[in-house]
Every structure is written in C-alpha cells, then in structure tokens.
Design a protein around this motif. Structure first.
Motif, short mmCIF file in Angstrom:
data_model
loop_
_atom_site.label_atom_id
_atom_site.label_comp_id
_atom_site.label_asym_id
_atom_site.label_seq_id
_atom_site.Cartn_x
_atom_site.Cartn_y
_atom_site.Cartn_z
N UNK A 147 -73.74 83.42 24.05
CA UNK A 147 -73.24 84.51 23.99
C UNK A 147 -73.31 85.70 24.94
N UNK A 148 -74.72 85.84 25.28
CA UNK A 148 -75.21 86.75 26.33
C UNK A 148 -74.56 86.30 27.62
N UNK A 149 -74.46 85.09 27.99
CA UNK A 149 -74.25 84.39 29.43
C UNK A 149 -72.66 84.47 29.43
N UNK B 130 -71.42 92.59 32.61
CA UNK B 130 -72.83 93.29 32.45
C UNK B 130 -73.79 92.21 31.49
N UNK B 131 -74.96 92.50 31.87
CA UNK B 131 -76.05 91.77 31.21
C UNK B 131 -76.65 92.32 29.85
N UNK B 132 -76.69 91.55 29.00
CA UNK B 132 -77.28 92.00 27.58
C UNK B 132 -78.72 91.31 27.56
N UNK B 133 -79.69 91.94 27.88
CA UNK B 133 -81.14 91.41 27.78
C UNK B 133 -81.35 90.71 26.50
N UNK B 134 -82.13 89.74 26.43
CA UNK B 134 -82.39 88.74 25.14
C UNK B 134 -83.74 88.49 25.28
N UNK B 135 -84.53 88.66 24.00
CA UNK B 135 -85.74 88.29 23.55
C UNK B 135 -85.54 86.85 22.87
N UNK B 136 -85.62 85.75 23.38
CA UNK B 136 -85.49 84.52 22.60
C UNK B 136 -86.38 83.69 21.99
N UNK C 140 -89.28 72.43 28.62
CA UNK C 140 -90.53 71.81 28.84
C UNK C 140 -91.21 72.36 30.10
N UNK C 141 -92.28 72.25 30.15
CA UNK C 141 -93.22 72.44 31.45
C UNK C 141 -92.98 73.98 31.62
N UNK C 142 -93.03 74.87 30.75
CA UNK C 142 -93.18 76.25 30.96
C UNK C 142 -91.51 76.71 31.30
N UNK C 143 -90.60 76.20 30.96
CA UNK C 143 -89.15 76.31 31.38
C UNK C 143 -88.24 75.91 30.59
N UNK C 144 -87.18 76.66 30.30
CA UNK C 144 -85.93 76.25 29.44
C UNK C 144 -84.89 76.30 30.73
N UNK C 145 -84.11 75.13 30.41
CA UNK C 145 -83.05 75.00 31.82
C UNK C 145 -81.69 74.57 31.23
N UNK C 146 -80.69 75.30 31.76
CA UNK C 146 -79.52 75.04 31.46
C UNK C 146 -78.47 74.98 32.70
N UNK C 147 -78.09 73.78 33.19
CA UNK C 147 -77.51 73.60 34.65
C UNK C 147 -78.60 74.28 35.49
N UNK C 148 -77.98 75.36 36.43
CA UNK C 148 -78.58 75.80 37.49
C UNK C 148 -79.66 76.83 36.77
N UNK C 149 -79.47 77.26 35.62
CA UNK C 149 -80.38 78.42 35.03
C UNK C 149 -81.69 77.90 34.57
#
Length: 263
Positions: free
Chosen positions: A220-222, A230-236, A10-19
């Motif tokens: 899965x990426x997280x 290492x980070x796998x970039x994601x288009x979601x 919501x409000x232009x943001x997706x939030x999971x815990x501190x992310x």
C-alpha cells in the motif's frame, strides 16, 4: 532465505524485485522488523490494520476438494473453478479462533506505539470489506451462506477484543477504529488505501502519517508512492517464516475450531 508473500526474506534483508530493505531479527516476538522511509518529529499519526479470516477460510466443492479463499488470488482461482469448470460449492468453512498472525501482529503494533507514542493511532479492522467478500462469494455460488454475517461479526469482535487488550497492556488510549468504507471508499481496494492516500478524511494529512504494518502490506505504501508521489514511512514486521496468515492445510480446516456451513 524464505518467501514471505511476494518478498524474499533472509540474511538481514527483505527483497522485492529491485527493492531491498534491511531487517533485524527479533526474538522472542516477531521473526524480524525493519523500517522504510524517513521518520521525523512531524510524523505524529500512526495508521495500521489487521486482516480477519486467514487461510483456513475455505470452500469445499462437491468433489471433496477444499480451497482457501483468504487471498484475492485464492478467490480468483475458486471463481475460475466455478464459472469455467462448473464446480459446485457444497460447504463454506470459517475460522472461529485467532491465529499467530493476529496475536503477533497486534502485539507488534502495541509495542511500536508504546515506543513511538504517536498523537493518535488510526486502526482498521476491515469488517465492512469482509462483508463485501462474503456478498461476492454468495453471488458467485448463487445463494445465501447461512449465518455468514454473524460468524464474521463474531470473529471481528474477537480481533477487536485482542486489539483493545494489547492497547491496554501498553497503556495506550489514543486510538481510533476507522471504517473507510463508511467514509466514501468506492471498493475494498480503495478502502485499504484511503488512510494512506486520503488521510484528511481521518483528520490528518500526508506529512503527519506513518504506518505500522506487516511487511506484506508494504504494497500500500509502495503503491501510494508510485501513484501519489509521496512516501509514507513504515515500521514493519516479518511475523514468521512461513507467513502464519497464509499457512493452509486441509487438516487445519477440518479441526474443531471452525464453523462449517452447508449450502
């Protein structure tokens, strides 16, 4: 604000815990889209996938109660009812038609590869994993579910046809349908993670890959970032609120576009 799996959206943001990750509303099409991680010209191999049976995949107990078995937590709760409380399964109910989850996600994947033009798309349709889920359910209830494998094969075929049609729509031919469980994955969890964590199995490397996923599969990426460093970039994408994959009602389960298998 709406719940989307473990995420709040919501409000232009997706939030999971501190992310928190910025998202952009996207109509028509999916509800919203966003990206995670850094993209560069080195990122030339896309990985993606789709689930099969949605929340309509259910068991009916002899008491008349109906419970979805689409998600791991759903299956765990059904297992508890059977093992701890002595419930008996009288019928297993399988969906036969695709939902907005399948069509919207495949449309998003196609539009993304059309825009980004990767050298290759590695796409996972997890029929082998769902065979495992069926076998685990058969072990749990102590008997064979008649025609279950044929029903699964038919449903996976419909998903595959939809995927191929979307690739044809955007004129993208550089895709490979991958089957990690036939490439050494020890279990279903490792199978889903393999393209992220062992990309060399599929002829690429960690520096080259990025993902195109439903937001809930960002896990899965997280996890890869946490465990592999290492980070796998994601288009979601956020498909819709509520999530069309997990929308469940007994009324939907009892419609005519289902296969009901008595035990």
């Amino acid at each position: 604000m709406g719940k989307y799996g473990a995420w709040q959206v919501g409000a232009g943001m997706a939030t999971l815990g501190d992310l928190s990750i910025p998202i952009t509303r996207d109509k028509p099409g999916v509800y919203a889209r966003g990206e995670y991680g850094a993209f560069s010209s080195e990122r030339r191999v896309a990985i993606s996938g789709v689930c099969l049976f949605d929340a309509r995949w259910s068991v009916e107990f002899s008491t008349g109660g109906v419970r979805s078995i689409a998600l791991p937590l759903d299956r765990s709760r059904v297992q508890d009812r059977i093992r701890e409380r002595g419930f008996e399964v009288s019928r297993v109910i399988f969906p036969l038609t695709l939902t907005d989850y399948h069509t919207k996600l495949l449309h998003f994947v196609a539009n993304t590869v059309e825009k980004l033009q990767p050298e290759k798309l590695l796409f996972h349709i997890p029929i082998d994993e769902y065979y495992v889920y069926i076998q685990e359910l058969e072990t749990l209830i102590g008997g064979v579910i008649p025609d279950a494998q044929e029903i699964l094969a038919g449903f996976a075929g419909k998903v595959t046809d939809c995927f191929r049609a979307e690739m044809q729509r955007v004129k993208f031919e550089r895709f490979e349908l991958i089957r990690p469980m036939q490439c050494g994955a020890a279990d279903t969890e490792q199978s889903y993670a393999m393209p992220y964590q062992q990309p060399e199995v599929f002829g690429t490397n960690k520096e080259a890959i990025y993902a195109i996923e439903d937001l809930v599969e960002m896990k899965i990426a997280l996890l890869t970032e946490q465990c592999q460093g290492y980070t796998v970039p994601v288009k979601f994408c956020v498909l819709d609120i509520p999530h069309p994959y997990v929308t469940f009602s007994k009324k939907n389960v009892m419609r005519g576009d289902m296969a009901t298998v008595s035990l």
